[in-house]
Design an enzyme around this catalytic site. Structure first.
Site, PDB file in Angstrom:
ATOM      1  N   GLY A 128      38.021 -86.001  80.173  1.00 20.51           N
ATOM      2  CA  GLY A 128      37.161 -85.346  79.180  1.00 20.51           C
ATOM      3  C   GLY A 128      37.051 -86.133  77.889  1.00 20.51           C
ATOM      4  N   SER A 130      33.790 -88.605  76.940  1.00 20.00           N
ATOM      5  CA  SER A 130      32.413 -88.746  76.440  1.00 20.00           C
ATOM      6  C   SER A 130      31.745 -87.399  76.152  1.00 20.00           C
ATOM      7  CB  SER A 130      31.558 -89.496  77.463  1.00 20.00           C
ATOM      8  OG  SER A 130      32.005 -90.815  77.581  1.00 20.00           O
ATOM      9  N   GLU A 248      44.484 -97.192  82.010  1.00 23.78           N
ATOM     10  CA  GLU A 248      43.268 -97.094  82.795  1.00 23.78           C
ATOM     11  C   GLU A 248      42.606 -98.437  83.013  1.00 23.78           C
ATOM     12  OE1 GLU A 248      38.775 -95.402  82.357  1.00 23.78           O
ATOM     13  OE2 GLU A 248      40.277 -94.565  81.014  1.00 23.78           O
TER      14      GLU A 248
END
Lengths: 376, 325
Positions: A128, A130, A248
């Site tokens: 969650g 953008s 990431e």
């Protein structure tokens, strides 16, 4: 910046062999469409199968459903899954970033409640970050949570959320107090664990250029979250999200997205004049990117936070995986391609623009590298 | 041990290198004083085992030293001498003093005290230098065609180094020097971007400049990783056993040389192409070194032919089978 090649743990070759035997069987019927999507593809049953074999949450403590393996063993598993384009999206986000974040920043109760579900392949997470008005300029986000008796009231919208419509949880970065007047916009942000079944949440799929519904707009309308939805420290959301992005950005999925096309391409290119040099250049880059990605994995394993190195690996890797389908296409006429390769390239061509968008755009990553160089 | 030597080499070259020294070198002068200092550190014998009077370090150490030398645009051909002495020792040939060069087109051959050749696959021969016909690369480094003099000694390499050890060693050497030169070119460009002002602000403040130099940083990291991986593979499996990693390193180095030279010249603009500016000593070496020890085209062709012959299903397993644990 520093890159140092790690040595892979002793049992890696055996682990690889185990994975390959499993994938040869499990992947028998994967179509080119499945392999082209790989970690964007969502297959809960396959994720549960991996969970049962101990290949999710591998590095986490056993108390939370993990297996206490090393980070580099985990990379071996990721590499093998991606090399064949396995549909790993249902557990990918949870295993890669949500789980580690909960493990590091979460309360004991949050860990016990959620981590075993991720590790068994049952709980799917989405990201969650953008929002409609906050893309690369993430700190412009407007989704807001206010404290109310018993918890939080959440209002706002997240967008481009991959597989939100299929997921169970979202970790959302939201504003929990106003940015200080004239101060940093990074202050006052927090991360919240959002159970996507709660009332007030609507998830609207957005059709993409492939004609598919893979990403979504998620709207929060007076959603009541319990007290313990707060993940980590209130107001430390920006730092936590940045830390999450370092996890990431450097993994093998940042350069392997198009590998199935190279594997198929090699067989089709055998007798094509000039293909040897072009293929050799791609393989040289592939092997080097792998070394770079493994270097960052080694640093993460040693407890370091190589955020700039991770940004660099993602940028270089995205460039490789994005150009790969084009390079194969440059060597072979479409009518001379076997059907399998043509189908892979058709999908990868349409997916490739996302490679340098998802997880931070090329321009943002290069900005991070430039700052590290002492420019800006 | 490696850290100490790297620091010593770095300190020595920082003190005794620079544009003036490179200008003299390119005019054909032998860097006598620097050479003596490098010999004083024992550098020519770094790859020679201790029982033959050397330092006895490995290829990963050597490649790290070569990278430092590349950062200073190689103000003396000590990397080449390290390679020649190291390989000769591996073939059981005792090292001799002075500068050793190698090959028919020998780096700084006119200054060589001895010349190492590979007369047959896996066999090395050390010759007196004989006659040198002067030549140069585009960096104006001497590359002399040699007529070998009398044979001084010969020997066979261990099997792990295979039938083309000089070519493989040379490729690794050039890739490592390029890794250092790319780093240096980037550092010069970053410094310039922070100094030079246009439109009222430093070039470094322009996103167009930032984004281009970020790509060079990425290439610097890639070459450095590829070279480390190759050198580590040589330590573990010998030169022939590391031929894939060496080929990868030379391909990536050659590509990085091109991108780096083009980008830094764009950032420096006109000042960077002047004779007086130091930049061209590094960029001309990038253009020279990518061609030497096998071009990226040659090495990519070898990788590609092997990959195509093995087939797609073997591609990933073959890469991962080379892991060093």
């Amino acid at each position: 910046m520093r890159f140092e090649l790690p040595s892979l743990p002793g049992g890696s070759a055996g682990l690889r062999a185990e994975l390959r035997a499993f994938l040869a069987e499990a992947g028998r019927d994967w179509t080119p469409a499945v392999r082209a999507r790989s970690w964007m593809g969502f297959d809960r049953e396959f994720s549960r199968e991996l969970g049962a074999r101990g290949w999710i949450g591998m590095v986490w403590p056993k108390a939370y459903g993990g297996h206490e393996r090393s980070g580099l063993e985990r990379v071996v598993v990721l590499e093998e899954l991606l090399a064949v384009g396995a549909p790993v999206g249902a557990h990918w986000i949870g295993d890669r970033q949500s789980g580690p974040l909960i493990l590091r920043r979460g309360t004991e109760e949050q860990r016990r409640k959620i981590l075993p579900g991720i590790a068994s392949g049952k709980l799917a997470f989405c990201i969650g970050l953008s929002e409609p008005e906050a893309g690369s300029d993430l700190a412009a986000l407007r989704t807001k949570a206010e404290r109310v008796p018993g918890g939080w009231k959440l209002n706002g919208r997240k967008i481009w959320t991959t597989n939100a419509h299929l997921s169970d949880w979202m970790i959302a970065l939201v504003r929990t107090s106003p940015a200080p007047e004239g101060g940093s916009r990074h202050a006052g942000l927090s991360q919240l664990l959002v159970d996507l079944r709660l009332s007030g949440i609507s998830i609207r799929p957005i059709r993409d250029l492939l004609g598919e519904e893979s990403f979504n707009e998620v709207t929060f309308d007076d959603v009541l979250l319990p007290e313990d939805a707060l993940l980590g420290q209130e107001g430390a959301g920006w730092a936590q999200a940045t830390e999450e992005l370092a996890l990431e950005r450097s993994g093998p999925e940042r350069y392997l997205s198009s590998l199935p096309a190279l594997t198929a391409g090699v067989d089709a290119l055998r007798d094509v004049p000039g293909a040897d040099v072009a293929v050799g250049r791609m393989v040289a880059r592939l092997n080097t990117l792998r070394g770079m990605s493994l270097s960052v994995a080694g640093m993460l394993e040693a407890g370091e936070a190589p955020a700039q190195e991770a940004a660099l690996v993602k940028d270089a890797g995205n460039d490789f995986e994005q150009r790969l389908p084009e390079q194969i296409r440059a060597l072979l006429e479409p009518e001379d391609m076997p059907e399998d390769l043509r189908a892979l390239l058709a999908d990868l061509t349409q997916l490739a623009p996302t490679f340098s968008l998802r997880g931070g755009t090329r321009e943002i990553l290069r900005g991070i590298i430039a700052r590290e160089l002492g420019l800006r | 041990m490696r850290a100490i030597i790297l620091e010593q080499v770095d300190r020595l070259l920082a003190a005794q290198s620079g544009a003036a020294a490179l200008r003299r070198l390119e005019a054909g002068e032998w860097p006598e004083e620097l050479w003596e200092a490098l010999e004083g550190l024992g550098l020519p014998l770094l790859l020679v085992p201790e029982e033959l009077g050397g330092i006895g370090l490995g290829w990963a150490d050597a490649a790290a030293v070569w990278q430092v030398i590349g950062r200073y645009a190689a103000p003396a051909p000590v990397a080449e001498c390290m390679l020649a002495n190291g390989l000769a020792a591996a073939a059981g040939i005792e090292p001799r003093g002075g500068f050793s060069s190698f090959g028919q087109t020998a780096p700084f051959g006119r200054f060589a005290a001895q010349l190492l050749l590979e007369p047959a696959p896996g066999r090395l021969a050390l010759h007196a230098p004989g006659a040198a016909t002067p030549g140069q690369n585009i960096a104006r480094e001497p590359r002399d065609a040699m007529t070998p003099g009398p044979l001084l000694a010969e020997g066979a390499l261990p099997n792990s180094h295979g039938p083309r050890a000089l070519r493989l060693g040379h490729a690794l050497l050039r890739a490592a020097l390029i890794a250092g030169a790319v780093e240096h070119a980037l550092a010069l460009a970053v410094d310039w971007a922070n100094t030079r002002k246009q439109f009222g602000r430093a070039l470094a403040k322009f996103q167009a400049i930032q984004q281009q130099l970020a790509v060079v940083a990425s290439e610097a990291a890639a070459v450095s990783v590829a070279v480390s991986a190759a050198a580590r593979a040589v330590d573990s499996r010998g030169l022939e056993g590391a031929s894939f990693e060496i080929a990868c390193a030379k391909v990536v180095a050659g590509e990085a040389a091109q991108t780096t030279a083009a980008t830094v010249h764009q950032v420096f603009a006109a000042i960077g192409i002047t004779e007086d500016h130091e930049l061209h000593h590094t960029t001309r070496r990038l253009w020279s070194w990518r061609d030497e020890g096998g071009s990226e085209r040659a090495w990519a062709g070898e990788i590609g032919r092997n990959t195509l012959a093995q087939g797609g299903a073997a591609l990933w397993p073959d890469i991962t089978a080379r892991d060093i644990s």
